[in-house]
Design a protein around this motif. Structure first.
Motif, short mmCIF file in Angstrom:
data_model
loop_
_atom_site.label_atom_id
_atom_site.label_comp_id
_atom_site.label_asym_id
_atom_site.label_seq_id
_atom_site.Cartn_x
_atom_site.Cartn_y
_atom_site.Cartn_z
N THR A 1 0.84 -1.19 0.00
CA THR A 1 0.00 0.00 0.00
C THR A 1 0.88 1.25 0.00
O THR A 1 0.69 2.16 -0.81
N LEU A 2 1.87 1.25 0.88
CA LEU A 2 2.75 2.42 0.98
C LEU A 2 3.48 2.69 -0.32
O LEU A 2 3.51 3.81 -0.83
N ILE A 3 4.05 1.64 -0.89
CA ILE A 3 4.88 1.84 -2.09
C ILE A 3 4.01 2.21 -3.30
O ILE A 3 4.41 3.01 -4.14
N SER A 4 2.82 1.65 -3.37
CA SER A 4 1.95 1.96 -4.50
C SER A 4 1.47 3.41 -4.44
O SER A 4 1.40 4.10 -5.45
N ARG A 5 1.15 3.86 -3.22
CA ARG A 5 0.76 5.27 -3.04
C ARG A 5 1.89 6.20 -3.45
O ARG A 5 1.70 7.20 -4.14
N LEU A 6 3.09 5.83 -2.97
CA LEU A 6 4.27 6.65 -3.26
C LEU A 6 4.55 6.68 -4.76
O LEU A 6 4.82 7.73 -5.35
N ALA A 7 4.46 5.51 -5.38
CA ALA A 7 4.71 5.42 -6.83
C ALA A 7 3.70 6.27 -7.59
O ALA A 7 4.06 6.93 -8.58
N GLU A 8 2.48 6.29 -7.13
CA GLU A 8 1.45 7.10 -7.79
C GLU A 8 1.74 8.59 -7.58
O GLU A 8 1.72 9.37 -8.54
N SER A 9 2.08 8.95 -6.36
CA SER A 9 2.28 10.39 -6.10
C SER A 9 3.53 10.90 -6.83
O SER A 9 3.57 12.05 -7.25
N LEU A 10 4.52 10.06 -7.02
CA LEU A 10 5.75 10.50 -7.70
C LEU A 10 5.68 10.25 -9.21
O LEU A 10 6.62 10.56 -9.93
N GLN A 11 4.59 9.67 -9.64
CA GLN A 11 4.41 9.39 -11.07
C GLN A 11 5.49 8.48 -11.65
O GLN A 11 6.09 8.78 -12.70
N VAL A 12 5.73 7.39 -10.94
CA VAL A 12 6.59 6.34 -11.50
C VAL A 12 5.91 5.85 -12.79
O VAL A 12 4.69 5.81 -12.88
N ASP A 13 6.70 5.51 -13.80
CA ASP A 13 6.09 5.21 -15.11
C ASP A 13 5.40 3.85 -15.17
O ASP A 13 4.35 3.72 -15.79
N TYR A 14 6.05 2.84 -14.57
CA TYR A 14 5.48 1.49 -14.62
C TYR A 14 5.80 0.77 -13.31
O TYR A 14 6.83 1.01 -12.70
N ALA B 1 14.72 2.48 -16.81
CA ALA B 1 15.56 1.87 -15.76
C ALA B 1 14.63 1.18 -14.76
O ALA B 1 13.56 1.69 -14.45
N VAL B 2 15.08 0.02 -14.29
CA VAL B 2 14.26 -0.78 -13.38
C VAL B 2 14.94 -0.86 -12.01
O VAL B 2 16.14 -1.19 -11.93
N ILE B 3 14.18 -0.55 -10.97
CA ILE B 3 14.74 -0.58 -9.62
C ILE B 3 13.92 -1.53 -8.76
O ILE B 3 12.70 -1.40 -8.67
N GLY B 4 14.58 -2.47 -8.13
CA GLY B 4 13.88 -3.42 -7.27
C GLY B 4 14.40 -3.37 -5.85
O GLY B 4 13.87 -2.68 -4.99
N ASN B 5 15.52 -4.07 -5.61
CA ASN B 5 16.09 -4.21 -4.27
C ASN B 5 16.28 -2.91 -3.51
O ASN B 5 15.96 -2.83 -2.32
N ASN C 1 14.83 0.70 1.05
CA ASN C 1 14.65 2.10 1.47
C ASN C 1 13.69 2.82 0.52
O ASN C 1 14.09 3.31 -0.53
N GLN C 2 12.44 2.90 0.93
CA GLN C 2 11.42 3.51 0.06
C GLN C 2 11.68 5.00 -0.16
O GLN C 2 11.27 5.57 -1.18
N ASN C 3 12.38 5.64 0.78
CA ASN C 3 12.64 7.09 0.64
C ASN C 3 13.50 7.43 -0.57
O ASN C 3 13.48 8.55 -1.06
N LEU C 4 14.24 6.41 -1.04
CA LEU C 4 15.12 6.64 -2.19
C LEU C 4 14.33 6.93 -3.46
O LEU C 4 14.84 7.58 -4.39
N LEU C 5 13.10 6.49 -3.50
CA LEU C 5 12.33 6.61 -4.74
C LEU C 5 12.21 8.07 -5.20
O LEU C 5 12.34 8.35 -6.40
N GLN C 6 12.01 8.95 -4.26
CA GLN C 6 11.87 10.36 -4.62
C GLN C 6 13.12 10.89 -5.32
O GLN C 6 13.03 11.61 -6.32
#
Ligand code: 1GP
Length: 241
Positions: free
Chosen positions: A28-41, A216-220, A225-230
């Protein structure tokens, strides 16, 4: 068509979610974050998959509106609620099961569901350690020093009609695919280039994009550290301004 976005002249960021690595709360957290930051896929897949991939996608789609693409480790990872599938052929390997066997098993179901198919040449390159994909696929990666073999493999993939190339170091790779290899593939081939495996810092992502990666694909790194996404999204945005 999702594939149209692969071919645009912008840099894209894909988040890889291995269903076994995320709790429902974290999803839930990561999906919300991905949406708010407009991750492409968001790519979904894994090597073993104990979890229910369909449920994972449901949780993601509750918050993330962008495309969710299957990134299957095996034919049994095809589900009907994804938006599309990276239809991978492991063209760096010589194991028929991963070149064509799993594809034969999954093709009728993919057709029945009507998933958008993105035929992708998956090229595993040695990046310093034995990765899950190397072990599970029982194939050998191309040595990192043999850029000529990587280029020839990429060329063959394009000539066979594949629509994108995935240069893969393997999840958790110690080093990423080299800039030299990415640059050479970019010069030689005209289909979109996806690069993943071992990207853990904004600086590395910047280097990967500069060498010519389209996606670019980021997993691990995000699992840790979810904060890195921003920060990673900021790098992507700096190329697209
Ligand atoms: C693996 O390319 C992806 O298939 C992502 O790799 O988990 O190392 O970011 P990482």
């Amino acid at each position: 068509m999702i594939y149209d976005s692969f071919t645009t002249d912008t840099k894209k960021l894909a988040l890889l979610i291995d269903p076994d690595k995320y709790s429902v709360d974290n999803l839930t957290l990561i999906s919300r974050l991905a949406e708010s930051l407009q991750v492409d896929y968001i790519f979904v897949g894994g090597s073993i998959l104990l979890s229910n991939i369909e449920h994972t996608i449901q949780y993601i789609q509750a918050y993330f509106q962008g495309p969710v693409l299957l990134f299957p480790g095996h034919a049994n990872q095809v589900t009907n609620n994804a938006d599309g599938i990276l239809f991978l052929s492991l063209i760096s390997g010589r194991n028929a099961e991963f070149l064509i066997g799993n594809q034969v098993i999954s093709a009728p179901r993919i057709k029945q569901i009507g998933l958008e198919v993105i035929p992708t040449g998956y090229i595993l390159i040695d990046c310093g350690c034995t990765t899950s994909v190397e072990y599970m696929s029982n194939t050998r990666p191309i040595p990192a020093t043999k850029s000529d073999i990587v280029i020839a493999t990429a060329m063959a993939g394009e000539m066979l009609g594949l629509k994108s190339l995935y240069l893969e170091g393997g999840s958790g790779a110690q080093t990423t695919v080299s800039t030299e290899i990415i640059e050479k593939v970019k010069k030689t081939c005209s289909i979109p280039i996806i690069v993943g495996g071992g990207i853990r810092t904004p600086e590395k992502l910047n280097e990967i994009y500069r060498s010519g990666a389209d996606i670019a694909v980021i997993g691990n790194a995000i699992e840790d550290n979810q904060n890195l996404l921003q920060e990673l999204v900021a790098v992507r945005n700096s190329f697209n301004d």
